[in-house]
Design a protein around this motif. Structure first.
Motif, PDB file in Angstrom:
ATOM      1  N   ALA A  81       0.839  -1.199   0.000  1.00  0.00           N
ATOM      2  CA  ALA A  81       0.000   0.000   0.000  1.00  0.00           C
ATOM      3  C   ALA A  81       0.877   1.254   0.000  1.00  0.00           C
ATOM      4  CB  ALA A  81      -0.942  -0.011   1.203  1.00  0.00           C
ATOM      5  N   THR A  82       1.973   1.230   0.750  1.00  0.00           N
ATOM      6  CA  THR A  82       2.910   2.353   0.730  1.00  0.00           C
ATOM      7  C   THR A  82       3.512   2.506  -0.662  1.00  0.00           C
ATOM      8  OG1 THR A  82       3.418   2.082   3.078  1.00  0.00           O
ATOM      9  CG2 THR A  82       5.030   3.290   1.753  1.00  0.00           C
ATOM     10  N   PHE A  83       3.877   1.399  -1.279  1.00  0.00           N
ATOM     11  CA  PHE A  83       4.410   1.411  -2.645  1.00  0.00           C
ATOM     12  C   PHE A  83       3.434   2.115  -3.589  1.00  0.00           C
ATOM     13  CE2 PHE A  83       4.309  -0.798  -6.793  1.00  0.00           C
ATOM     14  CZ  PHE A  83       5.570  -0.462  -7.275  1.00  0.00           C
ATOM     15  N   LEU A  84       2.155   1.827  -3.451  1.00  0.00           N
ATOM     16  CA  LEU A  84       1.151   2.431  -4.325  1.00  0.00           C
ATOM     17  C   LEU A  84       0.882   3.895  -3.988  1.00  0.00           C
ATOM     18  CD1 LEU A  84      -1.520  -0.434  -4.473  1.00  0.00           C
ATOM     19  CD2 LEU A  84       0.185   0.152  -6.212  1.00  0.00           C
ATOM     20  N   ASN A  85       0.889   4.234  -2.702  1.00  0.00           N
ATOM     21  CA  ASN A  85       0.468   5.561  -2.251  1.00  0.00           C
ATOM     22  C   ASN A  85       1.588   6.571  -2.051  1.00  0.00           C
ATOM     23  OD1 ASN A  85      -2.260   4.876  -2.101  1.00  0.00           O
ATOM     24  ND2 ASN A  85      -2.052   4.090  -0.024  1.00  0.00           N
ATOM     25  N   ASP A  86       2.816   6.114  -1.880  1.00  0.00           N
ATOM     26  CA  ASP A  86       3.894   7.032  -1.514  1.00  0.00           C
ATOM     27  C   ASP A  86       5.188   6.635  -2.219  1.00  0.00           C
ATOM     28  OD1 ASP A  86       5.697   8.762  -0.289  1.00  0.00           O
ATOM     29  OD2 ASP A  86       4.996   8.333   1.743  1.00  0.00           O
ATOM     30  N   LYS A  87       5.268   7.029  -3.467  1.00  0.00           N
ATOM     31  CA  LYS A  87       6.414   6.678  -4.309  1.00  0.00           C
ATOM     32  C   LYS A  87       7.734   7.165  -3.707  1.00  0.00           C
ATOM     33  CE  LYS A  87       7.913   7.415  -9.098  1.00  0.00           C
ATOM     34  NZ  LYS A  87       7.495   7.995 -10.391  1.00  0.00           N
ATOM     35  N   GLU A  88       7.749   8.379  -3.204  1.00  0.00           N
ATOM     36  CA  GLU A  88       8.986   8.951  -2.650  1.00  0.00           C
ATOM     37  C   GLU A  88       9.505   8.133  -1.469  1.00  0.00           C
ATOM     38  OE1 GLU A  88      10.153  12.988  -0.310  1.00  0.00           O
ATOM     39  OE2 GLU A  88       9.070  13.265  -2.206  1.00  0.00           O
ATOM     40  N   THR A  89       8.626   7.817  -0.532  1.00  0.00           N
ATOM     41  CA  THR A  89       9.023   7.018   0.635  1.00  0.00           C
ATOM     42  C   THR A  89       9.476   5.627   0.203  1.00  0.00           C
ATOM     43  OG1 THR A  89       7.571   8.229   2.134  1.00  0.00           O
ATOM     44  CG2 THR A  89       8.191   5.989   2.804  1.00  0.00           C
ATOM     45  N   SER A  90       8.758   5.039  -0.750  1.00  0.00           N
ATOM     46  CA  SER A  90       9.113   3.702  -1.225  1.00  0.00           C
ATOM     47  C   SER A  90      10.488   3.689  -1.873  1.00  0.00           C
ATOM     48  CB  SER A  90       8.068   3.190  -2.207  1.00  0.00           C
ATOM     49  OG  SER A  90       6.822   3.048  -1.565  1.00  0.00           O
ATOM     50  N   ILE A  91      10.746   4.650  -2.741  1.00  0.00           N
ATOM     51  CA  ILE A  91      12.050   4.710  -3.411  1.00  0.00           C
ATOM     52  C   ILE A  91      13.149   4.922  -2.378  1.00  0.00           C
ATOM     53  CG2 ILE A  91      13.492   6.089  -4.972  1.00  0.00           C
ATOM     54  CD1 ILE A  91      10.954   6.472  -6.707  1.00  0.00           C
ATOM     55  N   GLU A  92      12.930   5.833  -1.443  1.00  0.00           N
ATOM     56  CA  GLU A  92      13.935   6.099  -0.400  1.00  0.00           C
ATOM     57  C   GLU A  92      14.240   4.838   0.415  1.00  0.00           C
ATOM     58  OE1 GLU A  92      13.753   8.585   3.691  1.00  0.00           O
ATOM     59  OE2 GLU A  92      13.322   9.756   1.880  1.00  0.00           O
ATOM     60  N   ALA A  93      13.201   4.102   0.805  1.00  0.00           N
ATOM     61  CA  ALA A  93      13.403   2.879   1.590  1.00  0.00           C
ATOM     62  C   ALA A  93      14.139   1.821   0.780  1.00  0.00           C
ATOM     63  CB  ALA A  93      12.058   2.340   2.077  1.00  0.00           C
ATOM     64  N   LEU A  94      13.779   1.670  -0.495  1.00  0.00           N
ATOM     65  CA  LEU A  94      14.424   0.662  -1.333  1.00  0.00           C
ATOM     66  C   LEU A  94      15.872   1.026  -1.646  1.00  0.00           C
ATOM     67  CD1 LEU A  94      11.408  -0.178  -3.637  1.00  0.00           C
ATOM     68  CD2 LEU A  94      12.525  -1.745  -2.028  1.00  0.00           C
ATOM     69  N   VAL A  95      16.159   2.308  -1.797  1.00  0.00           N
ATOM     70  CA  VAL A  95      17.547   2.743  -1.999  1.00  0.00           C
ATOM     71  C   VAL A  95      18.370   2.379  -0.772  1.00  0.00           C
ATOM     72  CG1 VAL A  95      19.020   4.813  -2.117  1.00  0.00           C
ATOM     73  CG2 VAL A  95      17.081   4.563  -3.684  1.00  0.00           C
ATOM     74  N   LYS A  96      17.830   2.696   0.385  1.00  0.00           N
ATOM     75  CA  LYS A  96      18.537   2.405   1.636  1.00  0.00           C
ATOM     76  C   LYS A  96      18.753   0.894   1.807  1.00  0.00           C
ATOM     77  CE  LYS A  96      18.407   3.384   6.565  1.00  0.00           C
ATOM     78  NZ  LYS A  96      17.660   4.016   7.664  1.00  0.00           N
ATOM     79  N   TYR A  97      17.737   0.114   1.508  1.00  0.00           N
ATOM     80  CA  TYR A  97      17.818  -1.333   1.678  1.00  0.00           C
ATOM     81  C   TYR A  97      18.739  -1.985   0.655  1.00  0.00           C
ATOM     82  CZ  TYR A  97      16.440  -6.236   1.725  1.00  0.00           C
ATOM     83  OH  TYR A  97      16.458  -7.600   1.763  1.00  0.00           O
ATOM     84  N   SER A  98      18.619  -1.576  -0.601  1.00  0.00           N
ATOM     85  CA  SER A  98      19.324  -2.274  -1.681  1.00  0.00           C
ATOM     86  C   SER A  98      20.714  -1.744  -1.979  1.00  0.00           C
ATOM     87  CB  SER A  98      18.502  -2.196  -2.968  1.00  0.00           C
ATOM     88  OG  SER A  98      18.500  -0.870  -3.493  1.00  0.00           O
TER      89      SER A  98
END
Length: 188
Positions: A81-98
């Motif tokens: 749901a975050t992926f769908l609703n909040d692109k900026e937060t999702s990208i930031e989290a995935l950058v940090k994780y990956s």
């Protein structure tokens, strides 16, 4: 599994003209394009919603840890749901994780004007497509065509379904989860 250096070798062989075509995974398609290679097609051009990266567990875990698996799936669905609703937060989290850069993550997960992402992100078990893919693997020899195993006996979609129903009852992002439940009913 193909490792990154194998994929890089494939792209280099194409770019040097040593081979006419190379096949890489969806994430490496973006990398290949950055080197000047052209993407001729993606699997989704031939088979929509093709199954990839399914969640697996043992029958024992389902029997002894089912509640934990449902809670895990609920957490994954909240992340979706975050992926769908909040692109900026999702990208930031995935950058940090990956450890990948933001341009790569955005291109792979969402696509950009310059890059069509190959993957449709979905947590749906998509039992029908998985069973179809199993038959393709039998037909092309990856799995013995005479196997005694029926893939349908090994796919449990109830954990995902229960997680969706719990999230719908909770109410937050209910519209997303109701849509996912409708898709689930069509796909499984």
């Amino acid at each position: 599994d193909v490792c990154s250096s194998d994929l890089q070798s494939i792209v280099e062989a194409v770019n040097k003209g040593e081979v006419d075509i190379g096949m890489v995974n969806s994430g490496y398609g973006y990398v290949a394009e950055q080197t000047g290679a052209h993407i001729g097609f993606q699997v989704g051009d031939f088979e929509s919603d093709f199954p990839c990266c399914r969640q697996t567990t043992s029958r024992t875990a389902i029997e002894t840890k089912r509640d934990a698996l449902v809670r895990f799936e609920m957490a994954a669905l909240r992340g979706y749901a975050t992926f769908l609703n909040d692109k900026e937060t999702s990208i930031e989290a995935l950058v940090k994780y990956s450890g990948q850069d933001a341009a790569y993550v955005e291109a792979i997960m969402y696509g950009t004007d310059a890059y069509k992402n190959a993957m449709k992100v979905s947590l749906d078990p998509n039992k029908k497509k998985v069973a179809d893919f199993y038959e393709v693997m039998k037909a092309n020899g990856d799995i013995d065509a005479n196997t005694q195993y029926d893939i349908n006996d090994y796919i449990d979609t109830s954990i995902y379904e229960d997680a969706l129903k719990y999230l719908i009852a909770e109410g937050e992002n209910k519209d997303i989860y109701e849509t996912l439940l409708e898709e689930f009913e069509a796909n499984n």
